[in-house]
Design a protein around this motif. Structure first.
Motif, mmCIF file in Angstrom:
data_model
loop_
_atom_site.group_PDB
_atom_site.id
_atom_site.type_symbol
_atom_site.label_atom_id
_atom_site.label_comp_id
_atom_site.label_asym_id
_atom_site.label_seq_id
_atom_site.Cartn_x
_atom_site.Cartn_y
_atom_site.Cartn_z
ATOM 1 N N ARG A 93 41.366 55.330 35.328
ATOM 2 C CA ARG A 93 41.814 54.659 36.555
ATOM 3 C C ARG A 93 42.967 55.433 37.151
ATOM 4 O O ARG A 93 43.658 56.170 36.462
ATOM 5 C CB ARG A 93 42.183 53.217 36.307
ATOM 6 C CG ARG A 93 43.452 53.042 35.540
ATOM 7 C CD ARG A 93 43.887 51.615 35.497
ATOM 8 N NE ARG A 93 43.306 50.928 34.371
ATOM 9 C CZ ARG A 93 43.590 49.699 34.011
ATOM 10 N NH1 ARG A 93 44.439 49.007 34.701
ATOM 11 N NH2 ARG A 93 43.033 49.147 32.976
ATOM 12 N N ARG A 94 43.130 55.255 38.469
ATOM 13 C CA ARG A 94 44.199 55.955 39.165
ATOM 14 C C ARG A 94 44.520 55.216 40.462
ATOM 15 O O ARG A 94 43.756 54.370 40.918
ATOM 16 C CB ARG A 94 43.817 57.405 39.456
ATOM 17 C CG ARG A 94 42.629 57.558 40.383
ATOM 18 C CD ARG A 94 42.250 59.017 40.587
ATOM 19 N NE ARG A 94 41.085 59.160 41.428
ATOM 20 C CZ ARG A 94 41.091 59.176 42.752
ATOM 21 N NH1 ARG A 94 42.232 59.063 43.405
ATOM 22 N NH2 ARG A 94 39.975 59.318 43.428
ATOM 23 N N ALA A 95 45.646 55.558 41.029
ATOM 24 C CA ALA A 95 46.034 55.013 42.331
ATOM 25 C C ALA A 95 45.453 55.902 43.426
ATOM 26 O O ALA A 95 45.245 57.100 43.205
ATOM 27 C CB ALA A 95 47.555 54.967 42.441
ATOM 28 N N PRO A 96 45.174 55.355 44.598
ATOM 29 C CA PRO A 96 44.690 56.180 45.714
ATOM 30 C C PRO A 96 45.723 57.241 46.084
ATOM 31 O O PRO A 96 46.928 56.994 46.032
ATOM 32 C CB PRO A 96 44.514 55.187 46.862
ATOM 33 C CG PRO A 96 44.486 53.846 46.234
ATOM 34 C CD PRO A 96 45.269 53.942 44.967
ATOM 35 N N SER A 106 44.958 48.211 50.898
ATOM 36 C CA SER A 106 46.320 48.614 50.531
ATOM 37 C C SER A 106 46.644 48.430 49.049
ATOM 38 O O SER A 106 47.417 49.187 48.498
ATOM 39 C CB SER A 106 47.332 47.851 51.380
ATOM 40 O OG SER A 106 47.217 46.465 51.153
ATOM 41 N N ASP A 107 46.075 47.453 48.392
ATOM 42 C CA ASP A 107 46.407 47.200 46.990
ATOM 43 C C ASP A 107 45.347 47.729 46.018
ATOM 44 O O ASP A 107 45.300 47.320 44.865
ATOM 45 C CB ASP A 107 46.619 45.704 46.757
ATOM 46 C CG ASP A 107 45.362 44.887 47.012
ATOM 47 O OD1 ASP A 107 44.431 45.404 47.667
ATOM 48 O OD2 ASP A 107 45.301 43.726 46.563
ATOM 49 N N LEU A 122 35.001 53.048 41.842
ATOM 50 C CA LEU A 122 35.118 51.718 42.409
ATOM 51 C C LEU A 122 36.586 51.492 42.739
ATOM 52 O O LEU A 122 37.460 51.819 41.926
ATOM 53 C CB LEU A 122 34.661 50.656 41.402
ATOM 54 C CG LEU A 122 33.233 50.751 40.904
ATOM 55 C CD1 LEU A 122 33.025 49.827 39.712
ATOM 56 C CD2 LEU A 122 32.276 50.387 42.013
ATOM 57 N N ALA A 123 36.874 50.965 43.907
ATOM 58 C CA ALA A 123 38.246 50.647 44.300
ATOM 59 C C ALA A 123 38.332 49.148 44.551
ATOM 60 O O ALA A 123 37.547 48.595 45.324
ATOM 61 C CB ALA A 123 38.637 51.429 45.551
ATOM 62 N N MET A 124 39.265 48.512 43.850
ATOM 63 C CA MET A 124 39.405 47.059 43.951
ATOM 64 C C MET A 124 40.857 46.666 43.699
ATOM 65 O O MET A 124 41.660 47.495 43.264
ATOM 66 C CB MET A 124 38.473 46.373 42.958
ATOM 67 C CG MET A 124 38.720 46.738 41.508
ATOM 68 S SD MET A 124 37.445 46.167 40.376
ATOM 69 C CE MET A 124 36.276 47.500 40.460
ATOM 70 N N SER A 125 41.166 45.421 43.943
ATOM 71 C CA SER A 125 42.521 44.925 43.723
ATOM 72 C C SER A 125 42.795 44.828 42.223
ATOM 73 O O SER A 125 41.874 44.862 41.399
ATOM 74 C CB SER A 125 42.700 43.551 44.374
ATOM 75 O OG SER A 125 41.935 42.589 43.675
ATOM 76 N N GLU A 126 44.046 44.660 41.886
ATOM 77 C CA GLU A 126 44.445 44.529 40.469
ATOM 78 C C GLU A 126 43.774 43.319 39.830
ATOM 79 O O GLU A 126 43.289 43.383 38.703
ATOM 80 C CB GLU A 126 45.964 44.411 40.369
ATOM 81 C CG GLU A 126 46.489 44.313 38.952
ATOM 82 C CD GLU A 126 46.444 45.626 38.186
ATOM 83 O OE1 GLU A 126 46.079 45.602 37.001
ATOM 84 O OE2 GLU A 126 46.753 46.667 38.768
ATOM 85 N N ASP A 127 43.725 42.193 40.549
ATOM 86 C CA ASP A 127 43.084 40.986 40.014
ATOM 87 C C ASP A 127 41.591 41.199 39.786
ATOM 88 O O ASP A 127 41.040 40.790 38.762
ATOM 89 C CB ASP A 127 43.293 39.804 40.955
ATOM 90 C CG ASP A 127 44.740 39.343 41.010
ATOM 91 O OD1 ASP A 127 45.508 39.675 40.085
ATOM 92 O OD2 ASP A 127 45.101 38.665 41.991
ATOM 93 N N PHE A 132 36.905 42.521 36.296
ATOM 94 C CA PHE A 132 35.820 43.468 36.048
ATOM 95 C C PHE A 132 35.873 43.998 34.621
ATOM 96 O O PHE A 132 34.858 44.044 33.921
ATOM 97 C CB PHE A 132 35.908 44.619 37.060
ATOM 98 C CG PHE A 132 34.853 45.670 36.887
ATOM 99 C CD1 PHE A 132 33.559 45.446 37.331
ATOM 100 C CD2 PHE A 132 35.142 46.871 36.276
ATOM 101 C CE1 PHE A 132 32.576 46.415 37.172
ATOM 102 C CE2 PHE A 132 34.171 47.847 36.116
ATOM 103 C CZ PHE A 132 32.886 47.619 36.564
ATOM 104 N N LEU A 133 37.066 44.402 34.169
ATOM 105 C CA LEU A 133 37.202 44.923 32.802
ATOM 106 C C LEU A 133 36.927 43.836 31.767
ATOM 107 O O LEU A 133 36.310 44.098 30.720
ATOM 108 C CB LEU A 133 38.589 45.538 32.601
ATOM 109 C CG LEU A 133 38.866 46.799 33.421
ATOM 110 C CD1 LEU A 133 40.304 47.257 33.228
ATOM 111 C CD2 LEU A 133 37.886 47.918 33.087
ATOM 112 N N ALA A 134 37.341 42.597 32.044
ATOM 113 C CA ALA A 134 37.032 41.486 31.132
ATOM 114 C C ALA A 134 35.529 41.247 31.077
ATOM 115 O O ALA A 134 34.967 41.000 29.996
ATOM 116 C CB ALA A 134 37.765 40.229 31.587
#
Length: 148
Positions: A93-96, A106-107, A122-127, A132-134
Motif C-alpha cells: 500500500r502507498r499514498a497517492p 482526497s483521502d 485499488l484506491a479507497m478511503s482508510e475505512d 476490505f482487508l478484514a
C-alpha cells in the motif's frame, strides 16, 4: 422559432431523463449494501506510475466471495470487473503521489494487488481499506489469502 423551442425542450427532457436513470442505477447497485467508493487501475506496469492515468472512478460491492466493481460514469448494470477473494494477492500500500493526488479522492490510499496474474491498484478511503482487508482475511478455512 417553435421548432427551436421544441428541439431545446426535447434536449432538456433527454438530459433530465439520462441523469435520472444514472442516479437510479447507482441506487440499484447500492441497494444490497456492502458498497464503497473505489477507484481502480487495471493492468498496472511493475514500475510505479504516478501520472494519474488509467484510474477509473467506481463503486465496489461485496458479493459473497467476490468484489464487483462498477464504473460510476456508466449506465451498465453489470460490473465492469469481478475480483475473486481467493485470487487476490495484496502486494503493498502507498499514498497517492504526483498527479494521482488530483485523479483520486482526497483521502485515498492505494493498495497494490495481483489478481490471477494481472497487476492492479485499488484506491479507497482508510475505512474502506480496513473493511476490505478484514474481508480478505475472513476467507473460509482452507483458502489461501496473501495480505502484505
Amino acid at each position: 422559432m417553435v421548432l427551436a423551442l421544441t428541439v431545446v425542450g426535447s434536449v432538456v427532457v433527454l438530459v433530465a431523463l439520462g441523469l435520472f436513470v444514472f442516479g437510479l442505477r447507482r441506487r440499484v447497485i447500492q441497494r444490497s449494501g456492502g458498497t464503497f467508493d473505489c477507484s481502480l487501475r487495471w493492468d498496472v506496469p511493475e514500475k510505479t506510475d504516478t501520472s494519474g492515468k488509467g484510474w477509473g472512478y467506481g463503486i465496489a460491492r461485496y458479493s459473497g466471495d467476490r468484489i464487483e466493481w462498477f464504473r460510476v460514469f456508466s449506465y451498465a448494470l453489470r460490473p465492469r470487473r469481478v475480483l475473486e477473494r481467493s485470487a487476490i494477492e495484496v502486494a503493498g500500500r502507498r499514498a497517492p503521489e504526483g498527479e494521482e493526488e488530483l485523479a483520486l479522492l482526497s483521502d485515498a490510499i492505494i493498495l497494490a494487488c495481483v489478481h490471477r496474474g494481472t497487476r492492479l491498484e485499488l484506491a479507497m478511503s482508510e475505512d474502506a481499506l480496513t473493511g476490505f482487508l478484514a474481508w480478505l482475511e475472513a476467507a473460509p478455512p482452507g483458502q489461501r489469502v496473501n495480505v502484505a
